[in-house]
Design an enzyme around this catalytic site. Structure first.
Site, PDB file in Angstrom:
ATOM      1  N   ARG A 107       0.884  -1.181   0.000  1.00  0.00           N
ATOM      2  CA  ARG A 107       0.000   0.000   0.000  1.00  0.00           C
ATOM      3  C   ARG A 107       0.911   1.217   0.000  1.00  0.00           C
ATOM      4  NH1 ARG A 107      -5.312   1.345   3.507  1.00  0.00           N
ATOM      5  NH2 ARG A 107      -6.077  -0.069   1.898  1.00  0.00           N
ATOM      6  N   HIS A 142      -7.332   0.680  -6.470  1.00  0.00           N
ATOM      7  CA  HIS A 142      -7.552  -0.182  -5.294  1.00  0.00           C
ATOM      8  C   HIS A 142      -8.220  -1.481  -5.775  1.00  0.00           C
ATOM      9  CE1 HIS A 142      -7.772  -1.354  -1.263  1.00  0.00           C
ATOM     10  NE2 HIS A 142      -8.667  -0.525  -0.762  1.00  0.00           N
ATOM     11  N   GLN A 172     -10.100  -4.067  -3.468  1.00  0.00           N
ATOM     12  CA  GLN A 172     -11.397  -3.621  -2.963  1.00  0.00           C
ATOM     13  C   GLN A 172     -12.498  -3.869  -4.000  1.00  0.00           C
ATOM     14  OE1 GLN A 172     -12.081  -2.145   0.242  1.00  0.00           O
ATOM     15  NE2 GLN A 172     -14.087  -2.813  -0.461  1.00  0.00           N
ATOM     16  N   ASP A 186     -17.235   6.984  -1.554  1.00  0.00           N
ATOM     17  CA  ASP A 186     -15.986   6.857  -0.805  1.00  0.00           C
ATOM     18  C   ASP A 186     -15.740   8.191  -0.101  1.00  0.00           C
ATOM     19  OD1 ASP A 186     -13.481   6.007   0.093  1.00  0.00           O
ATOM     20  OD2 ASP A 186     -12.519   6.084  -1.867  1.00  0.00           O
ATOM     21  N   CYS A 197     -16.257   1.326   0.579  1.00  0.00           N
ATOM     22  CA  CYS A 197     -15.073   0.520   0.897  1.00  0.00           C
ATOM     23  C   CYS A 197     -14.679   0.646   2.362  1.00  0.00           C
ATOM     24  CB  CYS A 197     -13.918   0.899  -0.015  1.00  0.00           C
ATOM     25  SG  CYS A 197     -13.353   2.611   0.167  1.00  0.00           S
ATOM     26  N   ARG A 201     -13.316  -8.920   1.623  1.00  0.00           N
ATOM     27  CA  ARG A 201     -11.916  -8.621   1.280  1.00  0.00           C
ATOM     28  C   ARG A 201     -11.054  -9.853   1.571  1.00  0.00           C
ATOM     29  NH1 ARG A 201      -9.778  -3.446   1.310  1.00  0.00           N
ATOM     30  NH2 ARG A 201      -7.839  -4.536   0.775  1.00  0.00           N
TER      31      ARG A 201
END
Ligand code: CP
Ligand code: NVA
Length: 312
Positions: free
Chosen positions: A110, A137, A140, A226, A266, A294
């Site tokens: 990340r 991402h 996700q 988001d 998310c 996830r």
């Protein structure tokens, strides 16, 4: 065993790194791996394998899902952050990649710019997974589409409404739409639009742009949003609060979506900013399944990258 991958090295740096057929396989594997987990069936195909997890930004879900998932598959993990490794003291990313990938079997990163993870992957002997960059991402969206399939069946031909920032999540939804054959209705405040080149899209055929977020939600099968300010953009927080004030998914937006529309986020979420408490805590929200998934999809992904097509 370790360091002798039976399949050629494949990285998962953006959603387009797998084909539609490979996604079909992953979704089937994720369902089977989830079933085994729920039934307390031991499944250790990655015994003796090690996952290195490198975090240059904060995380709850990504860390827990990869770490718990790897242990459940029989493997182990090494957790590194910028602050507690030489990564934060200017060791070149290429050298870090060469070293870390000689001692582990898989790397999850990340970080900030996508270029960093691309450079790491170019010098890695083992598969590298994107655990979030400024641009993408993919893990996700893998979980989000698996969650959609669990609740409603195939996402092909469906409409996903994206309300908010033209960020890493939006870019990845757009890549997924192009690859898996659905449409994204995008509504972002002026100045925060998606950049088609950054998203790496082939065409504009799989998305439509709406000025008014409610129009984007009209007839949608899934409404998603988001945070207004992603990690790394904190200096813009105050300006974003003003610009995004109308981009809050509320009950009025859910009412114009299809009656059986789902809501996803998310997480982490800010109730009263990008989503109202009534929506995220309401009956159409599947955010807790989405978060749990996830782990299941990433277990399927790690299995695929290290062992190829498995049918156990
Ligand atoms: N959704 C997500 O990636 O959460 P974390 O930032 O907690 O990992
Ligand atoms: N867009 C958000 C997602 C967090 C999981 C960020 O990049 O901070």
């Amino acid at each position: 065993m370790s360091q002798t991958p039976p399949v050629p090295v494949r990285h998962y740096l953006q959603f387009t790194d797998l084909t539609a057929d490979e996604y079909a396989h992953l979704f089937a594997r994720a369902a089977e791996i989830k079933r085994k987990f729920k039934a307390y069936e031991k499944y250790h195909p990655l015994a003796d394998r090690t996952l290195a997890m490198i975090f240059e930004k904060a995380s709850t879900r990504t860390r827990v899902s990869f770490e718990a998932g790897m242990y459940q598959l029989g493997g182990s993990v090494v957790h590194l952050t910028t602050g507690d490794s030489q990564l934060g003291r200017s060791e070149p990313i290429e050298d870090s990649a060469r070293v870390i990938s000689r001692m582990t079997d898989l790397v999850m990163i990340r970080t900030f710019g996508q270029d960093k993870i691309e450079r790491f992957a170019a010098h890695s002997r083992v598969p590298v997974i994107n655990g979030l960059t400024n641009e993408f991402h993919p893990c996700q969206i893998l979980a989000d589409i698996f969650t959609y399939i669990e609740h409603r069946g195939s996402i092909q031909g469906k409409v996903v409404a994206w309300v908010g920032d033209g960020n890493n999540m939006a870019n990845t939804w757009l890549q997924a739409a192009e690859l898996l054959g659905f449409t994204v209705h995008l509504s972002t405040p002026s100045g925060y639009e998606v950049d088609q080149a950054v998203a790496g899209l082939r065409s504009a055929d799989s998305y439509k742009i709406f000025k008014d977020p409610e129009d984007a939600c009209r007839g949608a099968d899934l409404v998603t949003t988001d945070v207004w300010t992603s990690m790394g953009f904190e200096a813009e927080n105050e300006a974003r609060k003003k610009a995004f004030a109308e981009w809050c998914v509320d009950e009025a937006m859910m009412q114009v979506a299809k009656p059986d529309a789902l809501f996803m986020h998310c997480l982490p979420a800010h109730r009263g900013e990008e989503v109202s408490a009534e929506v995220i805590d309401g009956p159409q929200s599947v955010v807790w399944d989405e978060a749990e998934n996830r782990m299941h999809v990433q277990k399927a992904l790690m299995e695929f990258l290290l062992l190829g097509h498995v049918n156990a």
